[in-house]
Scaffold this motif. Structure first.
Motif, PDB file in Angstrom:
ATOM      1  N   ALA B  84       0.856  -1.187   0.000  1.00 50.73           N
ATOM      2  CA  ALA B  84       0.000   0.000   0.000  1.00 50.73           C
ATOM      3  C   ALA B  84       0.888   1.231   0.000  1.00 50.73           C
ATOM      4  O   ALA B  84       1.734   1.391   0.871  1.00 50.73           O
ATOM      5  N   VAL B  85       0.713   2.091  -1.005  1.00 50.82           N
ATOM      6  CA  VAL B  85       1.529   3.301  -1.092  1.00 50.82           C
ATOM      7  C   VAL B  85       0.628   4.517  -0.916  1.00 50.82           C
ATOM      8  O   VAL B  85      -0.341   4.701  -1.652  1.00 50.82           O
ATOM      9  N   ALA B  86       0.955   5.316   0.083  1.00 50.64           N
ATOM     10  CA  ALA B  86       0.126   6.470   0.414  1.00 50.64           C
ATOM     11  C   ALA B  86       0.352   7.607  -0.569  1.00 50.64           C
ATOM     12  O   ALA B  86       1.484   7.907  -0.928  1.00 50.64           O
ATOM     13  N   ALA B  87      -0.723   8.235  -1.004  1.00 49.15           N
ATOM     14  CA  ALA B  87      -0.678   9.476  -1.776  1.00 49.15           C
ATOM     15  C   ALA B  87      -1.400  10.512  -0.916  1.00 49.15           C
ATOM     16  O   ALA B  87      -2.610  10.423  -0.720  1.00 49.15           O
ATOM     17  N   VAL B  88      -0.633  11.451  -0.367  1.00 52.01           N
ATOM     18  CA  VAL B  88      -1.179  12.361   0.643  1.00 52.01           C
ATOM     19  C   VAL B  88      -1.670  13.647  -0.025  1.00 52.01           C
ATOM     20  O   VAL B  88      -0.878  14.485  -0.441  1.00 52.01           O
ATOM     21  N   TYR B  89      -2.992  13.776  -0.119  1.00 49.06           N
ATOM     22  CA  TYR B  89      -3.575  14.926  -0.820  1.00 49.06           C
ATOM     23  C   TYR B  89      -3.114  16.252  -0.238  1.00 49.06           C
ATOM     24  O   TYR B  89      -2.809  17.181  -0.967  1.00 49.06           O
ATOM     25  N   ASN B  90      -3.085  16.351   1.088  1.00 49.37           N
ATOM     26  CA  ASN B  90      -2.697  17.634   1.689  1.00 49.37           C
ATOM     27  C   ASN B  90      -1.224  17.643   2.119  1.00 49.37           C
ATOM     28  O   ASN B  90      -0.826  18.451   2.944  1.00 49.37           O
ATOM     29  N   GLY B  91      -0.435  16.770   1.532  1.00 47.55           N
ATOM     30  CA  GLY B  91       0.995  16.767   1.803  1.00 47.55           C
ATOM     31  C   GLY B  91       1.760  17.582   0.765  1.00 47.55           C
ATOM     32  O   GLY B  91       1.168  18.297  -0.049  1.00 47.55           O
ATOM     33  N   ASP B  92       3.085  17.462   0.786  1.00 47.59           N
ATOM     34  CA  ASP B  92       3.879  18.198  -0.193  1.00 47.59           C
ATOM     35  C   ASP B  92       3.969  17.402  -1.497  1.00 47.59           C
ATOM     36  O   ASP B  92       3.439  16.298  -1.609  1.00 47.59           O
ATOM     37  N   ARG B  93       4.615  18.019  -2.494  1.00 45.24           N
ATOM     38  CA  ARG B  93       4.653  17.414  -3.819  1.00 45.24           C
ATOM     39  C   ARG B  93       5.263  16.013  -3.800  1.00 45.24           C
ATOM     40  O   ARG B  93       4.794  15.106  -4.493  1.00 45.24           O
ATOM     41  N   GLU B  94       6.306  15.837  -2.995  1.00 40.23           N
ATOM     42  CA  GLU B  94       6.962  14.539  -2.919  1.00 40.23           C
ATOM     43  C   GLU B  94       5.996  13.433  -2.514  1.00 40.23           C
ATOM     44  O   GLU B  94       6.130  12.295  -2.941  1.00 40.23           O
ATOM     45  N   HIS B  95       5.060  13.783  -1.642  1.00 36.69           N
ATOM     46  CA  HIS B  95       4.185  12.751  -1.081  1.00 36.69           C
ATOM     47  C   HIS B  95       2.887  12.568  -1.849  1.00 36.69           C
ATOM     48  O   HIS B  95       2.013  11.824  -1.444  1.00 36.69           O
TER      49      HIS B  95
END
Lengths: 255, 255
Positions: B84-95
Motif C-alpha cells: 500500500a503506497v500512500a498518496a497524501v492529498y494535503n501533503g507536499d509534492r513529494e508525497h
C-alpha cells in the motif's frame, strides 16, 4: 458518446483562440478532437469551436481540455463528450494534485452553480439528487498523465515544469499511470517541437491498457508514422491544423 | 491473495518497531493487516512482523505500507499480499507524485535488483521477461488516497502536511479518488487522536467503489461503531493493538 480509445490513432488539437480552417473536410480521418489552448482561450470561443466542429463531424468525440475553470460552464459541459484534465508529472504541486482537489471540491460544493438551475432537485445544497448530478458530472472528467518535455513552451511555464524527464523517468511515469493512478491516457507533450521517438519507446514498454499519446511538431506523415511505430497509440496534431491544412492531411494515417 | 475490499470492516495497523502482543488471538475478527509505522521501521522488523502474523492468520491479507523504499526488498514483496503506497492529498509534492514516479522509475530500471537474481530471464537490463516481472510487481502495489488531519502527528511532519482539510475539501479529495485517480482506498487519518465523524460523513457522500478507511484514536466499540455508521467501510486500529489488547478486542465489530 463514450470514447473508445482502442480506435484512436489520430487526435486533432484545436485551439479555440485561433480561426478554424475554412474547409473542415481536413478533419476526415481524425478520430478525436481535443479543444484547448494556452493563450486567449475563453468559455465563449471554446463553445463556438466545439459547436462548429460537432456540426461538421458529429460522429467524432470532442473533448475539452481546459486550463482554467473559467473556460468551463454548463454549456461547455453539455456540448462536449468529455473533459480532459491534465495531471503534469513533472509540473508543480498545483498541476498534479492541487488544482484537482480544488476542482472536485468545487464540484461537490456547488452542483447547482455548475450544473445550472435547470437541474431538478438541486438547490443551494447537496441533497440526494445533487449527489447523483455531481457523480454524473465527475464521471465525464478523465485524467491525462502528462509529461511536458519542452521547457520553452507556454505549457511548461503554465504548469511549473522546470526540468524535463529522462526516458527512464518517462517510463516510470508511464508505469505509474498504468498501475497506480487510474488515468486512461498518458501524454508525452513536446508542445511545438518534434521530440523524436525515444520517450515514446520508453513509455510504451510498460503501457498496455493506457492510451499513449504523443504531441509536438508532427508536421509530416513520416513523423506521424515514426511515433506510431515507436509505440504511441495516437499522435496529437495541432499547429498545422490551423496554419497548413495540406500538411495536416498528411499526418492522418492511411486506413 | 487478492484483497476483497467488500469484506473489510476492521483493519489492524501493526507497527513493526513495536512488540506484537503475546497473545495473537486478539486478531480474531480483523479483516486485513497493514504493517507499517513512522519511527524505527526496518526491512528486518517488517519481515519479522509479517511472518509472525501470517503464520498465525494465513487467511487474512497482509499489506506492507512502507514509508521508505529501504523497507522493501525481494523478501518483503514475496511475504506480503500487497504493497500500500500512500498518496497524501494535503501533503507536499513529494508525497503525492514525486516519490511515486521515483519508485516506478526505480522498478522499471532495475527489475533485477528489486526482484532478485532468482527471477529467470532478468539480467542487468529490462528485456521481455523483465517487463513481465516489472508489471507483476507493479500490480502488487496499490494507492491509498490519504488525508492527514492531525498536524501534531509524525505522519503529518513526514508527509509535509501543513494544513488540514475542511470537510468540503475532504469530500473533494474523496470525489477525486473515486472518479479521477484510480486508488481503491481513501483514508481519513487522524493518527493518534479521535477526529469524530464529520470528515467520514463528508467523504462517504461521494464514494461508491472506493473503500473508505478511517484511522485515529479508535479505542472503544462505540467509536468504531460511530465511524462505521457515519459511512466508513472500515476502521483502522493501531495503538491499542500493541498497548492494550482488551481494548483492541472491543473495536472489532460483532458479526
Amino acid at each position: 458518446m463514450t470514447i473508445d480509445w482502442e480506435t484512436v490513432t489520430h487526435v486533432t488539437k484545436v485551439d479555440p483562440a485561433k480561426d478554424l480552417p475554412p474547409d473542415l473536410t481536413v478533419l476526415e480521418g481524425t478520430d478525436l478532437i481535443l479543444v484547448g489552448g494556452s493563450d486567449g482561450v475563453t468559455e465563449a470561443n471554446t463553445l463556438e469551436a466545439v459547436r462548429e466542429i460537432d456540426a461538421y463531424r458529429p460522429d467524432v468525440p470532442v473533448c475539452q481540455e481546459p486550463n482554467s475553470s473559467t473556460h468551463v460552464s454548463t454549456e461547455t459541459i453539455d456540448a462536449v463528450d468529455a473533459l480532459a484534465v491534465a495531471a503534469v508529472y513533472n509540473g508543480d504541486r498545483e498541476h498534479f494534485v492541487g488544482k484537482h482537489v480544488d476542482l472536485f471540491t468545487e464540484i461537490g460544493r456547488k452542483p447547482d452553480e455548475i450544473t445550472g438551475s435547470s437541474v431538478p432537485g438541486v438547490g443551494g445544497f447537496v441533497e440526494s439528487k445533487g449527489v447523483d448530478v455531481v457523480s454524473d458530472l465527475a464521471s465525464k472528467i478523465f485524467g491525462e498523465g502528462y509529461v511536458v518535455q519542452n521547457l520553452e513552451s507556454t505549457a511548461a511555464t503554465r504548469a511549473g515544469v522546470e526540468t524535463t524527464y529522462t526516458p527512464e523517468q518517462v517510463a516510470g511515469a508511464a508505469l505509474a499511470t498504468e498501475t497506480f493512478y487510474g488515468f486512461p491516457v498518458f501524454y508525452v507533450e513536446y508542445s511545438g517541437t518534434y521530440g523524436g521517438t525515444r520517450d515514446v519507446e520508453a513509455a510504451s514498454r510498460y503501457i498496455e491498457e493506457t492510451t499513449l499519446l504523443y504531441g509536438g511538431g508532427i508536421d509530416s506523415g513520416e513523423k506521424a508514422s515514426a511515433v506510431l511505430d515507436a509505440g504511441a497509440d495516437a499522435v496529437v496534431v495541432g499547429d498545422c491544423f490551423h496554419d497548413d491544412p495540406e500538411t495536416f492531411r498528411e499526418t492522418i494515417p492511411d486506413r
